[in-house]
Design a protein around this motif. Structure first.
Motif, mmCIF file in Angstrom:
data_model
loop_
_atom_site.group_PDB
_atom_site.id
_atom_site.type_symbol
_atom_site.label_atom_id
_atom_site.label_comp_id
_atom_site.label_asym_id
_atom_site.label_seq_id
_atom_site.Cartn_x
_atom_site.Cartn_y
_atom_site.Cartn_z
ATOM 1 N N SER A 1 5.229 -13.976 7.553
ATOM 2 C CA SER A 1 6.423 -14.544 8.184
ATOM 3 C C SER A 1 7.251 -13.457 8.854
ATOM 4 O O SER A 1 7.829 -13.668 9.922
ATOM 5 N N LEU A 2 7.310 -12.283 8.235
ATOM 6 C CA LEU A 2 8.013 -11.155 8.840
ATOM 7 C C LEU A 2 7.280 -10.665 10.085
ATOM 8 O O LEU A 2 7.900 -10.378 11.119
ATOM 9 N N LEU A 3 5.955 -10.579 10.022
ATOM 10 C CA LEU A 3 5.178 -10.125 11.173
ATOM 11 C C LEU A 3 5.388 -11.024 12.380
ATOM 12 O O LEU A 3 5.393 -10.562 13.526
ATOM 13 N N ASP A 4 5.567 -12.322 12.130
ATOM 14 C CA ASP A 4 5.795 -13.263 13.224
ATOM 15 C C ASP A 4 7.108 -12.994 13.951
ATOM 16 O O ASP A 4 7.299 -13.429 15.087
ATOM 17 N N GLU A 5 8.036 -12.298 13.292
ATOM 18 C CA GLU A 5 9.337 -11.997 13.899
ATOM 19 C C GLU A 5 9.339 -10.683 14.676
ATOM 20 O O GLU A 5 10.289 -10.398 15.402
ATOM 21 N N LEU A 6 8.266 -9.893 14.542
ATOM 22 C CA LEU A 6 8.263 -8.534 15.081
ATOM 23 C C LEU A 6 7.450 -8.422 16.360
ATOM 24 O O LEU A 6 6.497 -9.186 16.570
ATOM 25 N N PRO A 7 7.801 -7.470 17.228
ATOM 26 C CA PRO A 7 6.959 -7.178 18.399
ATOM 27 C C PRO A 7 5.564 -6.758 17.941
ATOM 28 O O PRO A 7 5.391 -6.198 16.846
ATOM 29 N N ALA A 8 4.563 -6.991 18.793
ATOM 30 C CA ALA A 8 3.169 -6.738 18.419
ATOM 31 C C ALA A 8 2.938 -5.285 18.013
ATOM 32 O O ALA A 8 2.189 -5.003 17.065
ATOM 33 N N GLY A 9 3.584 -4.351 18.711
ATOM 34 C CA GLY A 9 3.374 -2.935 18.398
ATOM 35 C C GLY A 9 3.838 -2.557 17.006
ATOM 36 O O GLY A 9 3.130 -1.872 16.264
ATOM 37 N N ILE A 10 5.035 -3.029 16.635
ATOM 38 C CA ILE A 10 5.565 -2.735 15.297
ATOM 39 C C ILE A 10 4.722 -3.427 14.232
ATOM 40 O O ILE A 10 4.418 -2.855 13.177
ATOM 41 N N ALA A 11 4.328 -4.694 14.495
ATOM 42 C CA ALA A 11 3.524 -5.443 13.528
ATOM 43 C C ALA A 11 2.192 -4.741 13.265
ATOM 44 O O ALA A 11 1.755 -4.604 12.110
ATOM 45 N N ALA A 12 1.544 -4.274 14.330
ATOM 46 C CA ALA A 12 0.259 -3.594 14.166
ATOM 47 C C ALA A 12 0.417 -2.297 13.373
ATOM 48 O O ALA A 12 -0.423 -1.959 12.538
ATOM 49 N N LYS A 13 1.503 -1.578 13.629
ATOM 50 C CA LYS A 13 1.741 -0.323 12.907
ATOM 51 C C LYS A 13 1.954 -0.574 11.416
ATOM 52 O O LYS A 13 1.424 0.144 10.568
ATOM 53 N N LEU A 14 2.718 -1.628 11.085
ATOM 54 C CA LEU A 14 2.942 -1.955 9.681
ATOM 55 C C LEU A 14 1.651 -2.400 9.005
ATOM 56 O O LEU A 14 1.394 -2.060 7.844
ATOM 57 N N MET A 15 0.813 -3.162 9.715
ATOM 58 C CA MET A 15 -0.459 -3.611 9.145
ATOM 59 C C MET A 15 -1.371 -2.418 8.857
ATOM 60 O O MET A 15 -2.054 -2.375 7.825
ATOM 61 N N ARG A 16 -1.386 -1.445 9.769
ATOM 62 C CA ARG A 16 -2.235 -0.266 9.555
ATOM 63 C C ARG A 16 -1.780 0.540 8.345
ATOM 64 O O ARG A 16 -2.588 1.232 7.707
ATOM 65 N N GLY A 17 -0.500 0.452 8.009
ATOM 66 C CA GLY A 17 0.015 1.212 6.878
ATOM 67 C C GLY A 17 -0.233 0.568 5.528
ATOM 68 O O GLY A 17 0.030 1.176 4.493
ATOM 69 N N LEU A 18 -0.759 -0.659 5.513
ATOM 70 C CA LEU A 18 -1.019 -1.350 4.247
ATOM 71 C C LEU A 18 -2.257 -0.789 3.564
ATOM 72 O O LEU A 18 -3.181 -0.285 4.207
ATOM 73 N N SER A 19 -2.289 -0.914 2.242
ATOM 74 C CA SER A 19 -3.491 -0.568 1.497
ATOM 75 C C SER A 19 -4.579 -1.601 1.818
ATOM 76 O O SER A 19 -4.285 -2.698 2.313
ATOM 77 N N GLY A 20 -5.823 -1.256 1.530
ATOM 78 C CA GLY A 20 -6.940 -2.125 1.889
ATOM 79 C C GLY A 20 -6.832 -3.519 1.317
ATOM 80 O O GLY A 20 -7.043 -4.519 2.008
ATOM 81 N N GLY A 21 -6.489 -3.614 0.024
ATOM 82 C CA GLY A 21 -6.397 -4.918 -0.623
ATOM 83 C C GLY A 21 -5.305 -5.785 -0.038
ATOM 84 O O GLY A 21 -5.499 -6.984 0.208
ATOM 85 N N GLU A 22 -4.132 -5.193 0.189
ATOM 86 C CA GLU A 22 -3.011 -5.955 0.737
ATOM 87 C C GLU A 22 -3.275 -6.366 2.183
ATOM 88 O O GLU A 22 -2.887 -7.443 2.615
ATOM 89 N N ARG A 23 -3.956 -5.487 2.927
ATOM 90 C CA ARG A 23 -4.287 -5.833 4.308
ATOM 91 C C ARG A 23 -5.254 -7.018 4.348
ATOM 92 O O ARG A 23 -5.149 -7.904 5.190
ATOM 93 N N GLU A 24 -6.183 -7.047 3.417
ATOM 94 C CA GLU A 24 -7.154 -8.144 3.368
ATOM 95 C C GLU A 24 -6.473 -9.470 3.024
ATOM 96 O O GLU A 24 -6.749 -10.504 3.645
#
Length: 448
Positions: free
Chosen positions: A98-121
């Motif tokens: 829900s937070l990612l839906d509020e963010l610009p694509a660039g910021i959302a992608a950066k936050l996703m890359r920073g997640l651990s493998g399990g949380e990203r999955e």
């Protein structure tokens, strides 16, 4: 126990305006998280970021989770990536999406890359479903119980994952292919003998399809009174769970959206006082332009019957009364049917019954109001004018109720929001139609 420190709004604003970070930090230390959330939602821009940076790590996570998603998004845009990475990692996957839906694509992608493998999955599972579906709002963190487990094994499994799972009060029971076979309640497990097989306690589960609209699934969860509703795919495999608190939040959002659109505006997400003026203007101006164009129909009708009005000026006196009554009647019908659609009391196939009922209601209202109009205006202006007003009210109320009750069903049929087709558009339509009816009856009865 940590002592809860309170502060006044003026004290917080004074400290911010004076840039007194030491005093501000002292105010926030040990303060009630709910109070901090309320103040953060009222603040704008850098002031919001300054306050958040002064919170302790535990405070920051607690406060961030309590903020609505638009406010979270604004805060993330103001903070540095490293300041939000830890908080983002600790969010539940559904809240994270829900937070990612509020963010610009660039910021959302950066936050996703920073997640651990399990949380990203886990987050990717929720992101895989369409916006507006319950799959997008479910939690994939579910404690599942294998069908061949004993009660003791099930309790151990629930206890080991109690802190990370969305809920353990309703536990889905699955086979080896993760196909949902039913659910078992934590209370039933605690009351049973630990050596008993779980399959003896399993009950049939009410479910939600991951692709169905979030509001539909949330309303079902609320109406059934369940603490949680398993979410399955088209092969009945368990993919997540919808808890009652998330269901109620979805319904609250839907109601706010419907109320805004019934009033001719787009919903403003986030705190009103912290919403930029430009966003408030954008949420209203489009609807005002549409309604202004629609209102031009009323002006054109008046121009057509300008000669009729010039012959009998008294007819103009009743124009506001007649179009106002018609608009209100249509709005009442539209609101009633829109609510019935939202609650599942009415479906698309019921359109004939709805039309028949609203036509009858409109006619009864028209008889009542038209009778009063005939008596009152007849005594004041003569039987001719009284007859015109009485018949116009009868006709306008019948037409308005019928149209008002039908428009939400038409919207549903074309996969549009019924609230969009409601009050503002109906009022504009009934204004023009009511004037045509009014002047047509006047010309017929008065011979002008």
């Amino acid at each position: 126990m940590t002592q809860q420190v309170t502060f006044t709004r003026d004290e917080l604003r004074d400290a911010l305006s004076e840039n007194d970070l030491t005093r501000l930090s002292a105010m926030l230390h040990g303060a009630d998280p709910g109070e901090i959330v309320e103040e953060l939602r009222r603040l704008r821009g850098e002031d919001r970021a300054i306050v958040f940076r002064l919170l302790s790590k535990d405070q920051a996570l607690d406060v961030f989770e309590r903020l609505d998603h638009p406010t979270q998004g604004d805060l993330v845009r103001l903070l540095q990536a490293h300041e939000t990475a830890a908080v983002f990692e600790d969010l539940d996957p559904d809240d994270r999406v829900s937070l990612l839906d509020e963010l610009p694509a660039g910021i959302a992608a950066k936050l996703m890359r920073g997640l651990s493998g399990g949380e990203r999955e886990l987050t990717a599972v929720v992101l895989g479903y369409a916006s507006g579906s319950i799959g997008r709002r479910m939690s994939p963190e579910v404690v599942t119980i294998p069908i061949d487990s004993t009660v003791g094994q099930a309790l151990g499994r629930a206890k080991s994952r109690a802190l990370e799972a969305e809920t353990i009060y309703t536990l889905p029971v699955v086979d080896q292919s993760r196909r949902l076979l039913g659910v078992v309640g934590l209370r039933d497990l605690l009351a049973a003998d630990e050596a008993s097989p779980v399959r003896d306690l399993v009950v049939k589960a009410n479910t939600a399809q991951a692709t169905e609209p979030a509001e539909v699934a949330a309303r079902r969860c609320s109406e059934l009174g369940h603490l949680a509703l398993p979410v399955v795919d088209h092969e009945d495999r368990l993919v997540g769970i919808l808890t009652v608190d998330d269901a109620l939040a979805i319904l609250e959002e839907a109601e706010s959206e419907d109320q805004a659109r019934m009033s001719g505006t787009e919903p403003v997400r986030g705190h009103y006082l912290a919403t930029p003026l430009s966003r408030l203007v954008r949420s209203r101006v489009v609807w005002l332009l549409v309604l202004a164009i629609g209102a031009s129909l009323t002006v054109q009708v008046l121009e057509i019957f300008e000669a009729t009005l010039s012959q009998m000026i008294v007819l103009s006196v009743f124009v506001p009364l007649l179009i106002g009554t018609g608009g209100n009647t249509g709005n009442q019908a539209a609101t009633t049917v829109t609510r019935a659609l939202a609650l599942g009391e009415v479906r698309g196939r019921d359109w004939f019954r709805v039309v028949r009922r609203e036509m009858a209601v409109g006619a009864m209202l028209g008889v009542t109001l038209g009778g009063l109009g005939f008596v009152i205006t007849g005594l004041l202006y003569g039987l001719g004018i009284g007859s015109v007003i009485g018949l116009t009210l009868l006709t306008v109320c019948t037409v308005a109720a019928t149209v008002g009750g039908t428009m939400p069903l038409v919207a549903k049929a074309v996969h549009a929001d019924p609230a969009v087709f409601s009050n503002p558009f109906i009022s504009t339509f009934i204004d023009a139609t009511g004037l045509l009816v009014y002047f047509g009856i006047a010309k017929l009865i008065l011979g002008i």
